[in-house]
Enzyme design. Structure first.
Site, short mmCIF file in Angstrom:
data_model
loop_
_atom_site.label_atom_id
_atom_site.label_comp_id
_atom_site.label_asym_id
_atom_site.label_seq_id
_atom_site.Cartn_x
_atom_site.Cartn_y
_atom_site.Cartn_z
N ASP A 1 -7.53 -58.96 4.17
CA ASP A 1 -6.34 -58.70 4.99
C ASP A 1 -6.15 -59.77 6.06
O ASP A 1 -5.07 -59.93 6.60
CB ASP A 1 -6.44 -57.34 5.67
CG ASP A 1 -6.25 -56.21 4.67
OD1 ASP A 1 -5.48 -56.40 3.71
OD2 ASP A 1 -6.88 -55.15 4.84
N LYS B 1 0.57 -45.84 1.68
CA LYS B 1 0.58 -47.19 1.06
C LYS B 1 1.54 -47.23 -0.13
O LYS B 1 2.25 -48.21 -0.33
CB LYS B 1 -0.83 -47.56 0.57
CG LYS B 1 -1.73 -48.05 1.69
CD LYS B 1 -3.13 -48.42 1.19
CE LYS B 1 -4.05 -48.55 2.39
NZ LYS B 1 -5.46 -48.71 2.03
N PHE C 1 -3.97 -50.21 -5.74
CA PHE C 1 -5.21 -49.48 -5.48
C PHE C 1 -5.30 -49.24 -3.98
O PHE C 1 -4.70 -49.99 -3.20
CB PHE C 1 -6.42 -50.28 -5.97
CG PHE C 1 -6.73 -50.04 -7.44
CD1 PHE C 1 -5.85 -50.45 -8.42
CD2 PHE C 1 -7.90 -49.39 -7.81
CE1 PHE C 1 -6.12 -50.21 -9.76
CE2 PHE C 1 -8.18 -49.14 -9.15
CZ PHE C 1 -7.29 -49.55 -10.12
N LYS D 1 4.62 -49.86 0.17
CA LYS D 1 4.62 -51.01 -0.74
C LYS D 1 5.56 -50.80 -1.94
O LYS D 1 5.56 -51.60 -2.86
CB LYS D 1 3.20 -51.31 -1.22
CG LYS D 1 2.22 -51.57 -0.05
CD LYS D 1 0.88 -52.12 -0.51
CE LYS D 1 -0.10 -52.10 0.67
NZ LYS D 1 -1.14 -53.12 0.58
N ASN E 1 -15.58 -59.25 0.80
CA ASN E 1 -15.88 -57.81 0.80
C ASN E 1 -16.74 -57.47 -0.40
O ASN E 1 -17.07 -58.34 -1.21
CB ASN E 1 -14.57 -57.01 0.82
CG ASN E 1 -13.69 -57.36 -0.37
OD1 ASN E 1 -14.05 -57.11 -1.51
ND2 ASN E 1 -12.54 -57.96 -0.09
N LYS F 1 -19.94 -77.93 8.52
CA LYS F 1 -20.74 -76.71 8.74
C LYS F 1 -20.93 -76.46 10.24
O LYS F 1 -21.28 -77.39 10.98
CB LYS F 1 -22.10 -76.88 8.06
CG LYS F 1 -22.95 -75.64 8.10
CD LYS F 1 -24.30 -75.87 7.45
CE LYS F 1 -25.18 -74.66 7.68
NZ LYS F 1 -26.59 -74.96 7.51
N1 CTP Z 1 -3.25 -55.84 -1.23
C1 CTP Z 1 -2.50 -56.99 -1.45
N2 CTP Z 1 -2.52 -57.97 -0.51
C2 CTP Z 1 -3.22 -57.85 0.62
C3 CTP Z 1 -3.98 -56.65 0.84
C4 CTP Z 1 -3.96 -55.68 -0.11
O1 CTP Z 1 -1.86 -57.12 -2.48
N3 CTP Z 1 -3.21 -58.81 1.50
C5 CTP Z 1 -3.20 -54.78 -2.25
C6 CTP Z 1 -4.53 -54.44 -2.88
O2 CTP Z 1 -4.77 -55.21 -4.05
C7 CTP Z 1 -4.36 -52.96 -3.25
C8 CTP Z 1 -3.41 -52.45 -2.19
O3 CTP Z 1 -2.77 -53.61 -1.64
O4 CTP Z 1 -3.76 -52.79 -4.50
C9 CTP Z 1 -4.05 -51.68 -1.07
O5 CTP Z 1 -5.11 -52.41 -0.54
P1 CTP Z 1 -6.02 -51.80 0.60
O6 CTP Z 1 -7.03 -52.82 1.02
O7 CTP Z 1 -6.51 -50.44 0.21
O8 CTP Z 1 -4.97 -51.53 1.76
P2 CTP Z 1 -4.26 -52.49 2.77
O9 CTP Z 1 -2.83 -52.56 2.38
O10 CTP Z 1 -4.99 -53.77 2.89
O11 CTP Z 1 -4.36 -51.61 4.09
P3 CTP Z 1 -5.66 -51.26 5.00
O12 CTP Z 1 -6.61 -52.41 4.86
O13 CTP Z 1 -5.09 -51.11 6.36
O14 CTP Z 1 -6.23 -49.97 4.47
#
Ligand code: CTP
Length: 397
Positions: A275, A333, A319, A337, A206, A285
């Protein structure tokens, strides 16, 4: 006794630097004055030496001595560099890394906090290049005491007058006060993106640059914490953390965090963790001749959720990167969490959030409170975030 280097440049407001010097002394600080060569033409360095009890430094090679070594020794010795008044020229030299007198050379050697109080004509302060120079310095964590509005030496009335000495002293003392506010605390910070391999040369990732997490880690270090920074692939130089762990994938990051979180007093999860990961990355490759490949994805571990569920008392900050419904999604969230705080930002706005030097955040706490910040340099947002974490953590204890 805190040690301050007080730099002063050639502005008519230079006389106020003497009051700044006195203000720091009254607060129990030792002050080393530094004048630019032009400032030394406006006011005798002897006046600063007499008040401070230390020889005012002006030239790089004063007394035939090689100050090239002296500026390094002094940079290590001090707790804070205050530059008041700072002219447009001094700010430009600092921003551009020019070292042609003692003050600008010294600035490059200083790794401690720096506070700049500008003084100049309003048009010069609002000049696009001066704005850019000040923004560059802010992005590097340098603090400013904004000039005030009033009558200027040039006869104009406007924004550009040096802030009042007591305001400058108060800002300097606030920085010194924060210097040890996290002493003895173990802080775990994650930063940057993760990469999920598709094959040996391709990956899913990302746009996170890691700048926010690195700024959070750097500020915790400045406040005296023992910091572990766990970082995905970034192009930024690591701050002087007690431990720096480079990881690539979400699974690597999960292991690095969960192995260490038991000992942490504060966890700040600023990383943009993938995610989903690729179920079976190809060993070789993938060739384009083989048709249109499809990727099978599986969810990664939610590191933050798993870390927050670990036994022990710690303060947990997440975050939230959102492209809509910021408040609602972030609050959900925070709850899902079990976090103490969540820093939500809208990553759909160009120039903010992902891969930018600036950010605007909505900070929500578990008690229903919220703080919305203006657009800030990430270093400044990190300072505000630590102020909030410290005050909330004190209540939690
Ligand atoms: N995070 C994490 N582990 C993951 C995904 C996210 O620890 N596999 C943490 C990120 O570091 C951040 C928080 O969860 O502090 C929220 O991440 P974000 O990407 O905004 O949300 P997601 O929980 O991934 O939900 P979505 O993608 O559906 O918005």
């Amino acid at each position: 006794m805190p040690k301050i280097a007080l730099g002063a440049a050639s502005s008519v407001s230079l006389y106020k630097a003497l009051e700044v010097l006195r203000g720091f002394q009254k607060a129990g600080c030792q002050v080393q004055p530094i004048l630019t060569p032009n400032a030394a033409k406006l006011v005798s360095p002897l006046l600063f030496s007499t008040l401070s009890g230390r020889k005012t430094i002006v030239e790089t090679f004063d007394d035939g001595q090689a100050w090239s070594v002296a500026h390094i020794a002094l940079a290590k010795e001090i707790d804070l560099l205050v530059v008041a008044p700072a002219t447009a020229n001094v700010i430009a030299k600092f921003a551009g890394g020019i070292a042609d007198d003692f003050l600008s050379t010294f600035f490059l050697a200083v790794e401690k906090p720096v506070l700049i109080a500008p003084a100049m004509n309003e048009a010069m302060w609002h000049d696009p290049q001066t704005r850019l120079n000040a923004e560059r310095l802010r992005a590097r964590g340098i603090e400013f005491v904004e000039p005030e509005a009033g009558y200027l030496a040039c006869g104009d009335a406007g924004h550009g007058r040096l802030a009042e000495p007591e305001t400058i002293v108060a800002a300097g003392l606030a920085i010194l006060g924060r210097a040890k506010s996290l002493a003895g605390k173990r802080v775990l910070v994650t930063a940057g993106p993760t990469r999920e391999a598709i094959d040996p040369v391709r990956f899913l990732s990302n746009r996170s640059s890691g700048k926010m997490g690195y700024a959070v880690a750097a500020e915790a270090i400045r406040r005296g914490a023992e910091v572990t920074l766990i970082s995905g692939p970034t192009a930024i130089e690591s701050p002087a953390a007690a431990e720096f762990v480079r990881v690539v994938s979400a699974a690597d990051m999960a292991k690095a965090v969960l192995d260490r979180v038991g000992k942490a007093d504060v966890l700040v999860m600023a990383a943009a963790v993938a995610d989903f990961t690729v179920t079976r990355p190809a060993k070789a490759k993938i060739k384009k001749g083989a048709g249109s490949p499809s990727l099978a994805l599986v969810p990664t571990v939610d590191i933050l959720k798993a870390a927050a569920a670990r036994p022990g008392r710690r303060f947990v900050v997440g975050f939230a990167a959102e492209t809509g419904d910021l408040r609602k999604n972030a609050r959900a969230k925070l709850k899902a969490k079990s976090l103490d705080l969540i820093v939500a930002n809208d990553v759909s706005v160009e120039g903010r959030g992902f891969d930018a030097d600036w950010n605007k955040a909505l900070i929500l706490d578990a008690g229903g409170g919220e703080i919305e910040t203006p657009v800030l340099a990430k270093a400044e947002l990190a300072r505000r975030l630590w102020d909030i974490i410290e005050s909330h953590a004190a209540k939690k204890r």
